[in-house]
Design an enzyme around this catalytic site. Sequence first.
Site, PDB file in Angstrom:
ATOM      1  N   HIS A  52       1.023  -1.148  -0.278  1.00  0.00           N
ATOM      2  CA  HIS A  52       0.048   0.243  -0.002  1.00  0.00           C
ATOM      3  C   HIS A  52       0.955   1.018   0.137  1.00  0.00           C
ATOM      4  CE1 HIS A  52       0.797  -0.648   4.437  1.00  0.00           C
ATOM      5  NE2 HIS A  52       0.289   0.342   4.434  1.00  0.00           N
ATOM      6  N   HIS A  54       1.225   3.914   1.760  1.00  0.00           N
ATOM      7  CA  HIS A  54       1.455   5.063   3.041  1.00  0.00           C
ATOM      8  C   HIS A  54       3.621   5.339   3.093  1.00  0.00           C
ATOM      9  CE1 HIS A  54      -1.707   4.016   5.219  1.00  0.00           C
ATOM     10  NE2 HIS A  54      -1.327   5.183   4.799  1.00  0.00           N
ATOM     11  N   ASP A  56       6.044   4.872   4.979  1.00  0.00           N
ATOM     12  CA  ASP A  56       6.363   4.091   5.553  1.00  0.00           C
ATOM     13  C   ASP A  56       6.952   2.018   4.972  1.00  0.00           C
ATOM     14  OD1 ASP A  56       3.869   3.770   6.775  1.00  0.00           O
ATOM     15  OD2 ASP A  56       4.567   1.876   8.307  1.00  0.00           O
ATOM     16  N   HIS A  57       5.729   2.677   3.767  1.00  0.00           N
ATOM     17  CA  HIS A  57       6.276   1.106   3.053  1.00  0.00           C
ATOM     18  C   HIS A  57       6.725   1.573   1.691  1.00  0.00           C
ATOM     19  CE1 HIS A  57       3.815  -1.166   6.016  1.00  0.00           C
ATOM     20  NE2 HIS A  57       3.268   0.222   6.263  1.00  0.00           N
ATOM     21  N   HIS A 108      -7.338  -0.533   5.290  1.00  0.00           N
ATOM     22  CA  HIS A 108      -6.496   0.298   6.611  1.00  0.00           C
ATOM     23  C   HIS A 108      -5.940   1.490   4.934  1.00  0.00           C
ATOM     24  CE1 HIS A 108      -2.648   1.588   8.138  1.00  0.00           C
ATOM     25  NE2 HIS A 108      -1.684   1.448   7.091  1.00  0.00           N
ATOM     26  N   ASP A 130      -0.128  -3.518   6.541  1.00  0.00           N
ATOM     27  CA  ASP A 130      -0.846  -3.304   7.370  1.00  0.00           C
ATOM     28  C   ASP A 130      -2.167  -3.552   7.683  1.00  0.00           C
ATOM     29  OD1 ASP A 130       1.234  -1.554   8.409  1.00  0.00           O
ATOM     30  OD2 ASP A 130       0.689   0.158   7.530  1.00  0.00           O
ATOM     31  N   HIS A 168       4.587  -4.687  10.958  1.00  0.00           N
ATOM     32  CA  HIS A 168       4.431  -3.590  12.233  1.00  0.00           C
ATOM     33  C   HIS A 168       4.665  -4.761  13.069  1.00  0.00           C
ATOM     34  CE1 HIS A 168       4.172   0.711  10.435  1.00  0.00           C
ATOM     35  NE2 HIS A 168       2.969   0.402   9.906  1.00  0.00           N
TER      36      HIS A 168
HETATM   37 FE    FE Z   1       2.254   0.857   7.795  1.00  0.00          FE
HETATM   38 ZN    ZN Z   2      -0.032   1.857   6.309  1.00  0.00          ZN
END
Ligand code: FE
Ligand code: ZN
Length: 257
Positions: A52, A54, A56-57, A108, A130, A168
């Site tokens: 996805h 985001h 942090d990915h 998400h 996530d 995570h």
């Molecule tokens: Fe994440």
């Molecule tokens: Zn995420």
Amino acid sequence: MKLLPLPAFQDNYLWLLHDGHRALVVDPGDAKPVLGFLRQANLQLEAILVTHHHMDHIGGLDEVREATGAAVYGPAHETIPGPLTRLQQGDSVEALGLRFQVLDVPGHTAGHIAFFAPDVDGAPLLFCGDTLFSGGCGRLFEGTPAQMLASLDALAALPGDSRVCCTHEYTLSNLKFARAVEPGNAELAAYQQRCEQLRAQGQPTLPSNIALERAINPFLRTRLPAVAQAAHAFNGASTQDEVAGFAAIRQWKNEFR
Ligand code: FE
Ligand code: ZN
């Protein structure tokens, strides 16, 4: 095949799978740990899987692609910097001689996908981003409770021995909440103890597996009487309305400290 979580940021894991020569990485939010590990283990990166959009990915995506020339595979319906192969439910990816099936798991984010390989050294492997965490699930940033419930149902229906690679390390805080929802769940209590020991030793609690998550994760258990009752006690959600029950548990977790 070797499967390992490369820690990044506060609590992210960048999952890496390799056969001693070739590797794939999932959700490279940061290029540094990925490129560092590839160099140190002398691995050629063949593929990058993205679940996805985001940061942090995908924060390290361009740098890892440029440094390695690896092919990138990601969700069809999200904004991810290309070039990449855009995938949705029913598509598959071949990498490291394995075939990964693509599952649409909105909730998400609206276009979130997961990657499932039915047999990696004798057991299935799931990269779920996530969507599913051990003892929890992702927050509903873009999707509805009904979408997330359907996505989690699809993951819960995978074989019990599927290894679940969550992105995570949220397990201990998730289990604290899970205990509040299901104080009478003995398997949950025992799992919490095991995870506390692992974290005290600096070890990841992941990968989990689907059979375990079915037994301990309140978000996969919202239709069970004990959990539906707890949802009702939280906000009056009808025990006959499975989406309302799921939404109540998700809302309760958002507010839980
Ligand atoms: Fe994440
Ligand atoms: Zn995420």
